[in-house]
Design a protein around this motif. Structure first.
Motif, short mmCIF file in Angstrom:
data_model
loop_
_atom_site.label_atom_id
_atom_site.label_comp_id
_atom_site.label_asym_id
_atom_site.label_seq_id
_atom_site.Cartn_x
_atom_site.Cartn_y
_atom_site.Cartn_z
N LYS A 64 -10.05 6.27 -0.67
CA LYS A 64 -10.13 4.85 -1.04
C LYS A 64 -11.51 4.25 -0.86
CE LYS A 64 -5.21 3.91 -0.50
NZ LYS A 64 -4.16 3.18 0.25
N HIS A 67 -5.22 6.78 -4.63
CA HIS A 67 -4.87 7.63 -3.49
C HIS A 67 -3.85 8.68 -3.90
CE1 HIS A 67 -1.93 8.03 -0.01
NE2 HIS A 67 -3.00 8.62 0.46
N THR A 75 -11.12 -3.71 2.62
CA THR A 75 -11.07 -2.75 1.52
C THR A 75 -11.73 -3.34 0.27
OG1 THR A 75 -9.60 -1.27 0.30
CG2 THR A 75 -8.83 -3.53 0.66
N GLY A 101 -4.34 7.30 3.55
CA GLY A 101 -4.39 5.99 2.91
C GLY A 101 -5.35 5.03 3.57
N GLU A 147 0.81 -1.22 0.00
CA GLU A 147 0.00 0.00 0.00
C GLU A 147 0.84 1.27 0.00
OE1 GLU A 147 -2.39 -3.30 1.93
OE2 GLU A 147 -0.33 -2.56 2.06
N GLU A 196 -8.31 0.00 -3.23
CA GLU A 196 -6.91 -0.13 -2.83
C GLU A 196 -6.07 -0.73 -3.95
OE1 GLU A 196 -4.27 0.84 -1.22
OE2 GLU A 196 -5.09 0.34 0.77
N TYR A 197 -4.80 -0.30 -4.03
CA TYR A 197 -3.72 -0.89 -4.83
C TYR A 197 -3.49 -0.25 -6.19
CZ TYR A 197 -4.41 -4.74 -1.53
OH TYR A 197 -4.56 -5.49 -0.39
N SER A 200 -8.28 2.70 4.20
CA SER A 200 -9.02 2.02 3.13
C SER A 200 -10.16 1.14 3.64
CB SER A 200 -8.06 1.15 2.32
OG SER A 200 -7.51 0.13 3.13
#
Length: 404
Positions: free
Chosen positions: A333, A343, A228, A303, A164, A338-339, A305
């Motif tokens: 998020k 963000h 998430t 960040g 992350e 996520e990923y 999530s």
């Protein structure tokens, strides 16, 4: 870190292509979710069945279909986002051929689908049947290499695998190359692919928000958060030294003025730890060394999530760093997932003057966290933005962006 300008932004996410599509999704508090193919039987009962996939996004303007067919999905996303960033920055492509250009892209899972296909061929049919085309696209650094080939970038080329925290770490790596004079331009960001196998494994590790009557919702900082939403796509920034950007008349979206990295030694390999005191102290010392005071930051792009331990650590670290003067906290998020780098793109938009958005998925405060994300009310344009990213396994990164 002063003197580094962000002059271009390329975005390929579930919300669509381009930063305007992401800005609209953040303002609306929602983005498309797609049902994952569960035919292979990888998924277990009660785990997530949706993800923020981007395979519906038309990339033809940025990546010819004939070339796209030879690339993995992360490489497709990354090349399209890089081309978008160059166009957004108004940079003459000939400049890339005559000046060193860094490419730094982060990924958590690499080119998962091609890697899975390659292993399947080797196991079921023998190693002599392994496809060279699959192998060349099965490694984590394939997207960064394809970006360099597509754009003519000749400079440091790196793949960052810090979960992350990867996107912010890639940005810091690229900025260092500029600051040290080893590159004139840089393309930095993140790309990701969520195939059924990766999605199922994340579900088995309870990383994803499970089905509920309201849907599979990431709930950043919410008391009911349970995981998430996995996302794929790419976000790529064009970076250059500020004086050179101004000399060529480039529009500057934001200025990268500081950054810091850390590691939480209390974190297990698969989860977040309880090292908020160490993380906050490292951030404070790092920003002070770079001439950035905590009270000069008027926006945080978090960040968080929707993960239980991750959001807890994020809230605790922010509270320790800012004390009672915590500025408005935005948590994108809930929309971007996520990923995939959403963000990072949201942080650039915030620094570039985008209106503050409400935190999608947040409804019930968690007394343990002691933090309420922004509710969407109107705020003055941000002058200085802190983007925060804490990763499962212990990696951490922060960047400070100033309005242009």
């Amino acid at each position: 870190m002063s003197g580094v300008a962000i002059t271009g932004l390329g975005v390929v996410l579930a919300s669509g292509a381009g930063r305007e599509a992401l800005a609209a999704a953040l303002a609306a508090g929602s983005a498309p979710r797609t049902a994952i193919d569960t035919a292979a039987g990888f998924h277990t009962r009660g785990t997530a069945r949706q993800a923020a996939l981007a395979q519906h996004v038309d990339l033809a303007h940025w990546l010819p279909p004939a070339r796209a067919r030879r690339l993995s999905w992360p490489s497709r996303y990354a090349v399209a986002a890089a081309e978008m960033a160059l166009a957004d920055g108004g940079l003459d492509r000939a400049a890339l051929a005559t000046a060193p250009t860094t490419v730094a892209l982060a990924t958590a899972f690499g080119t998962a689908r091609f890697a899975e296909q390659l292993v399947r061929e080797i196991v079921l049919q023998g190693p002599e049947t392994a496809s060279p085309s699959l192998f060349s696209e099965s490694v984590a650094n394939a997207p960064a290499a394809q970006v360099a080939l597509a754009t003519g970038a000749r400079g440091a080329n790196a793949a960052v695998t810090q979960r992350e925290a990867g996107a912010l770490q890639a940005l810091l790596l690229a900025a260092r190359e500029l600051r040290l004079g080893r590159s004139r331009f840089a393309l930095a960001g993140c790309c990701e692919e969520i195939n059924p196998l990766v999605h199922a494994l994340l579900g088995r590790f309870r990383a994803l928000a499970p089905p509920s009557p309201e849907g599979e919702l990431a709930r950043p900082f919410d008391r009911r958060r349970a995981g998430t939403v996995a996302a794929e796509g790419a976000v790529v920034l064009l970076l250059e030294r500020e004086e050179e950007a101004r000399a060529r008349g480039a529009r500057i979206l934001a200025r990268l003025v500081a950054g810091e990295r850390a590691f939480d030694a209390t974190a297990p390999a698969h989860d977040w730890g309880r090292g908020e005191a160490t993380l906050a102290a490292r951030l404070l010392a790092g920003l002070q060394r770079q001439g950035v005071a905590a009270d000069s930051i008027d926006r945080v792009v978090s960040g968080a999530s929707g993960t239980v331990a991750g959001d807890r650590l994020e809230a605790a670290a922010l509270r320790r760093f800012f004390g009672p003067a915590l500025p408005p906290v935005l948590a994108p998020k809930g929309v971007t997932g996520e990923y995939a780098g959403g963000h990072l793109a949201a942080a650039v938009l915030a620094a570039a003057g985008a209106p503050a958005w409400r935190t999608a998925g947040f409804a019930e405060p968690d007394p343990e966290l002691g933090l309420l994300p922004h509710d969407g009310t109107t705020l003055p344009p941000a002058r200085r933005v802190l983007a925060s990213a804490l990763a499962a396994g212990g990696a951490a990164a922060w960047v400070v962006l100033d309005a242009a």
